[in-house]
Motif scaffolding. Structure first.
Motif, PDB file in Angstrom:
ATOM      1  N   PRO A 278      -6.531  -0.700   3.194  1.00 32.50           N
ATOM      2  CA  PRO A 278      -5.301  -1.084   2.492  1.00 32.50           C
ATOM      3  C   PRO A 278      -4.155  -0.134   2.846  1.00 32.50           C
ATOM      4  CG  PRO A 278      -6.884  -0.109   0.985  1.00 32.50           C
ATOM      5  CD  PRO A 278      -7.577  -0.267   2.287  1.00 32.50           C
ATOM      6  N   PRO A 279      -2.932  -0.459   2.433  1.00 28.94           N
ATOM      7  CA  PRO A 279      -1.815   0.438   2.726  1.00 28.94           C
ATOM      8  C   PRO A 279      -2.014   1.806   2.077  1.00 28.94           C
ATOM      9  CG  PRO A 279      -1.033  -1.627   1.785  1.00 28.94           C
ATOM     10  CD  PRO A 279      -2.513  -1.643   1.685  1.00 28.94           C
ATOM     11  N   ALA A 280      -1.323   2.815   2.589  1.00 32.26           N
ATOM     12  CA  ALA A 280      -1.416   4.147   2.000  1.00 32.26           C
ATOM     13  C   ALA A 280      -0.781   4.124   0.614  1.00 32.26           C
ATOM     14  CB  ALA A 280      -0.704   5.151   2.889  1.00 32.26           C
ATOM     15  N   LYS A 281      -1.355   4.948  -0.290  1.00 33.03           N
ATOM     16  CA  LYS A 281      -0.902   4.931  -1.681  1.00 33.03           C
ATOM     17  C   LYS A 281      -0.441   6.323  -2.078  1.00 33.03           C
ATOM     18  CE  LYS A 281      -2.520   3.121  -6.092  1.00 33.03           C
ATOM     19  NZ  LYS A 281      -2.542   4.270  -6.989  1.00 33.03           N
ATOM     20  N   TYR A 282       0.726   6.393  -2.660  1.00 33.30           N
ATOM     21  CA  TYR A 282       1.314   7.657  -3.097  1.00 33.30           C
ATOM     22  C   TYR A 282       1.349   7.661  -4.608  1.00 33.30           C
ATOM     23  CZ  TYR A 282       2.891   7.872   1.724  1.00 33.30           C
ATOM     24  OH  TYR A 282       2.927   7.895   3.095  1.00 33.30           O
ATOM     25  N   ASN A 283       0.612   8.554  -5.209  1.00 35.73           N
ATOM     26  CA  ASN A 283       0.616   8.638  -6.666  1.00 35.73           C
ATOM     27  C   ASN A 283       1.623   9.683  -7.117  1.00 35.73           C
ATOM     28  OD1 ASN A 283      -1.355   6.657  -6.946  1.00 35.73           O
ATOM     29  ND2 ASN A 283      -3.004   8.155  -6.720  1.00 35.73           N
ATOM     30  N   GLN A 284       1.750   9.776  -8.426  1.00 33.65           N
ATOM     31  CA  GLN A 284       2.651  10.777  -8.970  1.00 33.65           C
ATOM     32  C   GLN A 284       2.194  12.166  -8.523  1.00 33.65           C
ATOM     33  OE1 GLN A 284       3.253  10.015 -13.070  1.00 33.65           O
ATOM     34  NE2 GLN A 284       5.400  10.588 -12.866  1.00 33.65           N
ATOM     35  N   VAL A 288       5.576  14.368   0.388  1.00 25.28           N
ATOM     36  CA  VAL A 288       5.221  14.311   1.806  1.00 25.28           C
ATOM     37  C   VAL A 288       6.474  14.526   2.638  1.00 25.28           C
ATOM     38  CG1 VAL A 288       4.186  12.902   3.606  1.00 25.28           C
ATOM     39  CG2 VAL A 288       3.378  12.682   1.261  1.00 25.28           C
ATOM     40  N   ARG A 289       6.369  15.448   3.581  1.00 23.45           N
ATOM     41  CA  ARG A 289       7.510  15.726   4.454  1.00 23.45           C
ATOM     42  C   ARG A 289       7.064  15.822   5.897  1.00 23.45           C
ATOM     43  NH1 ARG A 289       8.925  18.329  -0.177  1.00 23.45           N
ATOM     44  NH2 ARG A 289       7.654  20.135   0.292  1.00 23.45           N
ATOM     45  N   SER A 291       5.531  13.976   8.168  1.00 22.27           N
ATOM     46  CA  SER A 291       4.099  13.769   8.402  1.00 22.27           C
ATOM     47  C   SER A 291       3.825  12.324   8.769  1.00 22.27           C
ATOM     48  CB  SER A 291       3.306  14.123   7.146  1.00 22.27           C
ATOM     49  OG  SER A 291       3.448  15.494   6.867  1.00 22.27           O
ATOM     50  N   ILE A 293       1.129   9.355   8.114  1.00 20.89           N
ATOM     51  CA  ILE A 293       0.107   8.978   7.145  1.00 20.89           C
ATOM     52  C   ILE A 293      -0.456   7.625   7.570  1.00 20.89           C
ATOM     53  CG2 ILE A 293      -0.378   8.605   4.703  1.00 20.89           C
ATOM     54  CD1 ILE A 293       0.861  11.351   5.170  1.00 20.89           C
ATOM     55  N   SER A 295      -3.311   4.216   7.232  1.00 16.99           N
ATOM     56  CA  SER A 295      -3.721   3.286   6.186  1.00 16.99           C
ATOM     57  C   SER A 295      -4.959   3.804   5.455  1.00 16.99           C
ATOM     58  CB  SER A 295      -3.989   1.909   6.782  1.00 16.99           C
ATOM     59  OG  SER A 295      -4.867   2.004   7.858  1.00 16.99           O
ATOM     60  N   CYS A 297      -5.090   5.871   3.032  1.00 16.52           N
ATOM     61  CA  CYS A 297      -4.941   7.197   2.422  1.00 16.52           C
ATOM     62  C   CYS A 297      -4.495   7.065   0.970  1.00 16.52           C
ATOM     63  CB  CYS A 297      -3.892   8.026   3.163  1.00 16.52           C
ATOM     64  SG  CYS A 297      -4.435   8.608   4.775  1.00 16.52           S
ATOM     65  N   LYS A 311      -7.864   6.733   5.722  1.00 13.77           N
ATOM     66  CA  LYS A 311      -8.732   6.853   4.562  1.00 13.77           C
ATOM     67  C   LYS A 311      -8.959   8.313   4.153  1.00 13.77           C
ATOM     68  CE  LYS A 311     -12.810   4.628   2.662  1.00 13.77           C
ATOM     69  NZ  LYS A 311     -13.981   5.467   2.530  1.00 13.77           N
TER      70      LYS A 311
ATOM     71  N   TYR B  37      -0.669  -7.556   3.244  1.00 16.18           N
ATOM     72  CA  TYR B  37      -1.415  -8.814   3.216  1.00 16.18           C
ATOM     73  C   TYR B  37      -0.489 -10.021   3.120  1.00 16.18           C
ATOM     74  CZ  TYR B  37      -4.937  -5.386   2.089  1.00 16.18           C
ATOM     75  OH  TYR B  37      -5.741  -4.287   2.129  1.00 16.18           O
ATOM     76  N   TYR B 267      -8.813  -0.474  -2.844  1.00 17.12           N
ATOM     77  CA  TYR B 267      -9.384   0.689  -2.166  1.00 17.12           C
ATOM     78  C   TYR B 267     -10.894   0.763  -2.278  1.00 17.12           C
ATOM     79  CZ  TYR B 267      -4.574   1.903  -1.639  1.00 17.12           C
ATOM     80  OH  TYR B 267      -3.265   1.858  -1.274  1.00 17.12           O
ATOM     81  N   GLN B 283       2.294   5.452   9.411  1.00 16.69           N
ATOM     82  CA  GLN B 283       3.671   5.520   8.916  1.00 16.69           C
ATOM     83  C   GLN B 283       4.186   6.944   9.064  1.00 16.69           C
ATOM     84  OE1 GLN B 283       2.792   5.731   4.249  1.00 16.69           O
ATOM     85  NE2 GLN B 283       1.745   4.129   5.352  1.00 16.69           N
ATOM     86  N   ILE B 285       6.716   9.794   7.497  1.00 15.37           N
ATOM     87  CA  ILE B 285       7.496  10.198   6.340  1.00 15.37           C
ATOM     88  C   ILE B 285       8.315  11.416   6.765  1.00 15.37           C
ATOM     89  CG2 ILE B 285       7.411  10.790   3.882  1.00 15.37           C
ATOM     90  CD1 ILE B 285       5.980   8.137   4.573  1.00 15.37           C
ATOM     91  N   ALA B 286       9.616  11.294   6.745  1.00 14.50           N
ATOM     92  CA  ALA B 286      10.477  12.343   7.285  1.00 14.50           C
ATOM     93  C   ALA B 286      10.680  13.475   6.284  1.00 14.50           C
ATOM     94  CB  ALA B 286      11.818  11.749   7.678  1.00 14.50           C
ATOM     95  N   ASP B 292       7.640   8.658  -4.638  1.00 10.35           N
ATOM     96  CA  ASP B 292       6.974   8.842  -5.917  1.00 10.35           C
ATOM     97  C   ASP B 292       6.387   7.500  -6.351  1.00 10.35           C
ATOM     98  OD1 ASP B 292       6.074   9.833  -8.248  1.00 10.35           O
ATOM     99  OD2 ASP B 292       8.025  10.030  -9.205  1.00 10.35           O
ATOM    100  N   ALA B 294       4.050   4.784  -4.827  1.00 11.63           N
ATOM    101  CA  ALA B 294       4.356   3.669  -3.927  1.00 11.63           C
ATOM    102  C   ALA B 294       3.132   3.342  -3.097  1.00 11.63           C
ATOM    103  CB  ALA B 294       5.500   4.050  -2.993  1.00 11.63           C
ATOM    104  N   ILE B 295       3.080   2.128  -2.595  1.00 14.98           N
ATOM    105  CA  ILE B 295       2.147   1.872  -1.506  1.00 14.98           C
ATOM    106  C   ILE B 295       2.975   1.452  -0.300  1.00 14.98           C
ATOM    107  CG2 ILE B 295       0.140   1.359  -2.954  1.00 14.98           C
ATOM    108  CD1 ILE B 295       0.511  -1.542  -2.347  1.00 14.98           C
ATOM    109  N   ILE B 296       2.543   1.930   0.863  1.00 10.43           N
ATOM    110  CA  ILE B 296       3.367   1.798   2.059  1.00 10.43           C
ATOM    111  C   ILE B 296       2.499   1.369   3.229  1.00 10.43           C
ATOM    112  CG2 ILE B 296       4.914   3.035   3.633  1.00 10.43           C
ATOM    113  CD1 ILE B 296       5.689   4.838   1.309  1.00 10.43           C
TER     114      ILE B 296
END
Lengths: 373, 424
Positions: A278-284, A288-289, A291, A293, A295, A297, A311, B37, B267, B283, B285-286, B292, B294-296
């Protein structure tokens, strides 16, 4: 279809340190979602070479897994296809591949049974894009016996782990110094060769009769005076990943925009096996700078100037800097990682610190039991 | 001899008109979902995960994107020598050429396809829900009850049951009565629009009802079979099942994926959802990026700020842009300093620098209030939004708009600006 392809992917190298305990260099993950061999394979398919042999020997499990279907590179056709040659014992032969020339000689029937007039030989551990057809045109134009694709030594690399070429004004190669102690010259072989199929068969057979087994040392170098060997120079990105330092640097190069644009956004594409994460997921708490990333993750911590392969799970309050985290790694909470390559499928315990010295990257191999929340 | 125990017929011809400009150029099942998807990936993945390797996909409305996506079925392992996925569009016949006029009529017109596989059972599916379901478990239930038809049902809160077609069953889950959107519901088991038919029963009833205009499973076939005394059962499914038929529910179910532990978890190793992946690179990320919650998706470049959003593959969010509570689909570019607030941007949209979307008060949409509500900005695919315009809430934009299309550079809340596509 004027050529068949051979990708030499059997190699193994102590300079990869612990990273090659697990896999052939050609199977090393690159740039988040690729493996080293994807570059040679994609170049083959993008050059419309439909019949490709991959020669493997050392620790090929992970490579075979990657090549389990040839459809990702659009091979697997009735005309042509992807052939994987691992050493086998036959009534005539019970040796492992004793060298690159021997590995091709042991599979000489692949060459004999083809009808394409030329062979493109490439190695599976280089990161580059190249239209082999352009090299082939040059090869025909020069009436060369063998054409060697060459490049200037990549910045920051020592030339003496490569083959150093000396050529005249017409690009004919005068001499080849394989891995010299002291290198004179800055033009190195990229491990890509074009040669007429019948000539290759003849040279391999002769080498075998003389019990010589290495393509560069025993064929290329020895024939540099008697055969017309030409250099085809490329000035686009090319990198060989066969040392831990070069591997680290090559990956980090992808943090540069021009390198990313060249490989990810310019025609033609590089293909790879599809993993359906699945797509990468960013939680609270994720920060990320600069970098990359991939799928699958899930990120809860801080990541700077790093590459996360597929992953990877990064726990709360983690900090990862200037590091490469390979596929399927679980990093527990409050972990600090800097200047490291974390081996795939590792589980890093919570509250640990892993720091590589500046200038020497540390390879982290951890085999802890993984408890997912 | 060819023999398949169960084949699936997937109805993917619907327009999904309540998704407004999102479906101007593609069928609803082809709309992207969850970063990488498309909606149809869920039933297709359910099929292969349930061991069904023969799927007929019935297309009608704007099928190109769907056809390209499905191809020969490689992503779902549905490229088979016998079976696999087949696209079934309406076709010309020597007499009586017609479009698919109803769900059952569409299946009726493909009788030959089903006959070819000589099935025992036929599974009828829609292409507009997000869920993971084991159809094999439903088939076991069907067999155990020696049913002629089994409907998949889901318990819904009693107060919401009046929005659904509900079934009333006996203690053995045999269906006694149907109620379509009852004012005072007597049951909370809602039909999910998923049916297993014993092939003989399906064939007979479709032939018997072949003259029925707009022949529909829910309205005609199932009542017909029920009345003549066929054994009709309700299989109870308990899990995540989300209709994404409206912009509001579509937006909401995307947002649910962002939760710390989403109720619909992509997941998990088990029951993977497959899709056609045409973007492989990771992806980027700069340094300037802030993300904060998100899914990307793959291949996306983020230089700006992203809060609580679902970002698709190959998207670019430039420096200084702020994306909040939004869904950004594949290949869209958000210019520098743009502000995107609670918006759905379809594939290939370009937002000029400094444009502001989703600002101001919430005023109901003037032309289609039933579609463009929830305070969302909806932008159709390949739309161009010029720099520095301001766009209000409950708005819809489609086509290559330029600054002159916006009076004083503003599209106020409740307005629509449609320069392409054939629908509001």
């Amino acid at each position: 279809m004027r050529a068949v392809g051979i990708i030499l992917a059997g190699g193994h190298n102590n300079k990869m340190r612990e990273l090659s305990n697990k896999r052939a260099i050609a199977a090393m993950p690159i740039a988040g979602s690729f493996r080293a061999i994807d570059f040679a394979l994609s170049n083959m398919t993008n050059s419309h070479i439909q019949k490709v042999a991959v020669i493997t020997q050392y620790n090929s499990k992970s490579l075979n897994e990657h090549l389990n279907s040839s459809k990702w590179w659009d091979f697997g056709r009735k005309q042509g296809g992807l052939f994987v040659f691992t050493p086998t014992i036959t009534p005539e032969n019970s040796y492992w591949y004793r060298g690159t020339a021997d590995s091709m000689y042991q599979n000489i029937s692949f060459l004999k049974n083809s009808h394409e007039p030329y062979v493109v030989i490439a190695s599976g551990d280089c990161v580059y894009k190249l239209d082999y057809n352009k090299v082939l045109e040059y090869h025909i134009d020069k009436k060369a016996d063998i054409t060697v694709v060459c490049s200037k030594v990549p910045k920051g690399e020592e030339p003496n782990r490569f083959g150093i070429l000396n050529k005249d004004e017409d690009n004919r190669i005068l001499s080849i110094d394989e891995k010299p102690i002291e290198a004179y010259g800055e033009l190195i072989s990229t491990g890509v060769y074009i040669i007429r199929r019948r000539l290759l068969i003849e040279l391999l057979r002769k080498a075998n009769e003389e019990e010589r087994y290495d393509f560069v040392k025993d064929i290329l170098v020895r024939h540099s005076q008697v055969k017309q060997i030409y250099a085809y120079e490329i000035d686009t990105y090319w990198s060989n990943i066969a040392t831990a330092e070069a591997y680290y640097k090559t990956n980090m190069d992808f943090l540069k925009k021009e390198i990313r644009d060249y490989f990810f956004h310019e025609y033609p594409d590089i293909y790879s096996k599809i993993d359906d994460y699945p797509p990468a997921k960013y939680n609270q708490g994720a920060a990320v700078r600069n970098s990359l990333i991939s799928s699958g993750c899930i990120i809860n911590g801080t990541i700077e100037n790093s590459i996360l392969f597929k992953k990877v799970y990064v726990g709360n309050n983690c900090t990862i800097k200037n590091s490469i985290i390979l596929n399927d790694v679980y990093i527990g909470d409050n972990t600090y990682i800097e200047n490291c390559i974390v081996e795939s499928r590792d589980t890093i315990r919570a509250n640990t610190t892993h720091i590589g010295e500046d200038g020497e990257v540390r390879i982290v191999v951890e085999k802890n039991d993984r408890y997912l929340i | 001899m060819i023999k398949k125990e169960m084949i699936a017929m997937l109805l993917a011809g619907g327009q999904g008109s309540r998704l407004g400009v999102l479906t101007s150029n593609l069928a609803k099942p082809a709309v992207t979902f969850g970063g990488k998807y498309r909606i149809i990936d869920f039933p297709l993945s359910n099929c292969i995960n349930s061991g069904i390797d023969t799927v007929g996909v019935l297309t009608q409305y704007q099928p190109l994107r769907l056809n390209t996506h499905i191809g020969i079925g490689i992503p779902w392992d549905l490229d088979r020598n016998i079976g696999g996925v087949s696209i079934l569009p309406p076709y010309e016949k020597s007499q009586n050429s017609e479009w698919y006029t109803g769900t059952a009529n569409a299946i009726y017109q493909n009788m030959k396809y089903m006959e070819y596989y000589n099935p025992e059972y036929v599974l009828i599916l829609g292409g507009d829900h997000i869920y993971k379901m084991d159809y094999e478990a439903m088939l076991d239930f069907h067999k155990a009850n020696q049913a002629d038809i089994t409907l998949a049902t889901i318990p819904v809160p009693m107060e919401e049951a009046s929005r659904f077609g509900v079934v009333i069953t006996d203690s053995n889950k045999q269906i006694l009565e149907f109620e379509e959107k009852p004012e005072v519901p007597r049951s909370n088991l809602a039909s999910m629009g998923i049916y297993i038919f014993t092939w003989k029963v399906l064939k007979e009833s479709l032939i018997a009802l072949s003259e029925q205009k707009g022949c529909d499973f829910g309205k005609h076939v199932i009542p017909f079979c029920h009345e003549r005394g066929d054994r009709v059962f309700a299989y109870e499914y308990n899990g995540y099942w989300k209709d994404v038929g409206t912009l509001g529910s579509y937006w909401e179910s995307n947002m649910e994926l962002i939760d710390l532990v989403p109720i619909f978890n992509l997941y998990e190793e088990f029951w993977k959802i497959y899709t056609k992946t045409d973007t492989i690179p990771p992806q980027y990320i700069a340094d300037s990026a802030v993300i904060d919650r998100a899914i990307i998706g793959e291949g996306t470049n983020i230089y700006g700020e992203v809060y609580n959003s679902v970002i698709g593959t190959g998207v670019t969010i430039e420096t200084g842009a702020v994306v909040r509570d939004s869904i950004i689909m594949k290949g869209t570019v958000i210019g520098e300093g743009a502000l995107i607030n609670k918006a759905i941007l379809a594939e290939g949209v370009t937002v000029g620098s400094g444009a502001q979307l989703g600002i101001g008060e919430e005023i109901p949409n003037k032309t289609a209030p039933h579609i463009y509500s929830f305070g969302l900005v909806t932008v159709a695919e390949d739309t161009i939004i010029p720099s520095d315009v301001k766009i209000g809430k409950n708005t819809a934009i489609a086509g290559q708009t330029d600054f002159a299309d916006y009076a004083d550079g503003i599209l106020p809340s409740g307005e629509s600006l449609i320069k392409a596509g054939d629908r509001l």
